[in-house]
Write a protein that holds these residues in place. Structure first.
Motif, mmCIF file in Angstrom:
data_model
loop_
_atom_site.group_PDB
_atom_site.id
_atom_site.type_symbol
_atom_site.label_atom_id
_atom_site.label_comp_id
_atom_site.label_asym_id
_atom_site.label_seq_id
_atom_site.Cartn_x
_atom_site.Cartn_y
_atom_site.Cartn_z
ATOM 1 N N CYS A 142 0.831 -1.204 0.000
ATOM 2 C CA CYS A 142 0.000 0.000 0.000
ATOM 3 C C CYS A 142 0.866 1.255 0.000
ATOM 4 C CB CYS A 142 -0.900 -0.020 1.230
ATOM 5 S SG CYS A 142 -2.096 1.309 1.279
ATOM 6 N N GLY A 143 0.607 2.154 -0.950
ATOM 7 C CA GLY A 143 1.350 3.396 -1.075
ATOM 8 C C GLY A 143 2.582 3.303 -1.946
ATOM 9 N N GLU A 144 2.971 2.091 -2.332
ATOM 10 C CA GLU A 144 4.147 1.902 -3.182
ATOM 11 C C GLU A 144 3.836 2.327 -4.613
ATOM 12 O OE1 GLU A 144 7.306 -1.683 -4.236
ATOM 13 O OE2 GLU A 144 5.395 -2.204 -3.336
ATOM 14 N N THR A 145 4.813 2.897 -5.303
ATOM 15 C CA THR A 145 4.641 3.285 -6.692
ATOM 16 C C THR A 145 4.587 2.031 -7.562
ATOM 17 O OG1 THR A 145 5.786 5.377 -6.340
ATOM 18 C CG2 THR A 145 5.647 4.582 -8.625
ATOM 19 N N GLU A 180 -5.249 -0.506 -5.242
ATOM 20 C CA GLU A 180 -5.727 -1.400 -4.197
ATOM 21 C C GLU A 180 -5.914 -2.789 -4.797
ATOM 22 O OE1 GLU A 180 -9.322 0.270 -2.606
ATOM 23 O OE2 GLU A 180 -8.300 2.032 -1.803
ATOM 24 N N THR A 184 0.215 5.441 -7.115
ATOM 25 C CA THR A 184 0.483 5.026 -5.739
ATOM 26 C C THR A 184 -0.818 4.711 -5.009
ATOM 27 O OG1 THR A 184 0.460 7.320 -4.979
ATOM 28 C CG2 THR A 184 2.618 6.374 -5.551
ATOM 29 N N THR A 185 -1.948 4.727 -5.723
ATOM 30 C CA THR A 185 -3.254 4.541 -5.083
ATOM 31 C C THR A 185 -3.884 3.191 -5.372
ATOM 32 O OG1 THR A 185 -4.453 5.532 -6.935
ATOM 33 C CG2 THR A 185 -3.712 7.023 -5.184
ATOM 34 N N ALA A 199 0.935 -2.114 4.326
ATOM 35 C CA ALA A 199 2.297 -1.709 4.675
ATOM 36 C C ALA A 199 2.546 -1.994 6.157
ATOM 37 C CB ALA A 199 2.499 -0.223 4.382
ATOM 38 N N SER A 249 3.702 -1.112 9.862
ATOM 39 C CA SER A 249 3.668 0.130 10.636
ATOM 40 C C SER A 249 4.583 0.011 11.855
ATOM 41 C CB SER A 249 2.234 0.439 11.091
ATOM 42 O OG SER A 249 1.752 -0.601 11.915
#
Length: 107
Positions: A6-9, A58, A55-56, A86, A88
């Protein structure tokens, strides 16, 4: 990458080709749609490819729609993607540290 985090390019590419007995390279554009809000139309390069970077993304299915041109009919394609959560981390601090008994501290 697939799977990604999640958030990765992530770069998603599509290639549009002629199906025999047709020949040549399709022109025009493709539209990418996917969970997470991906909805982007991109022109085909001279080799029939198109890519988007996001980067969005899902977990779900990436769909690609080719609009067609004067020589090629519209077509679609799809692939499944996995986007893992990701990792945390939690950091705790105390101020002041050290403190004395009865003193107010911020945590």
């Amino acid at each position: 990458p697939n799977p990604s985090v999640c958030g990765e390019t992530v770069t998603v590419c599509a290639t549009v080709t002629a199906v025999a007995p047709g020949s040549g390279t399709p022109t025009g554009s493709v539209t990418f749609t996917a969970p997470g809000g991906l909805d982007e139309t991109v022109p085909l390069a001279t080799d029939g490819t198109a890519c988007v970077t996001t980067t969005t993304l899902e977990t779900g299915t990436v769909n690609v729609s080719y609009t067609g041109d004067s020589c090629f009919l519209p077509s679609t394609g799809a692939t499944d993607v996995t986007v893992d959560p990701a990792t945390s981390a939690v950091t705790v601090s105390v101020d002041p540290n050290p403190s004395v008994c009865g003193e107010t501290v911020t945590v």
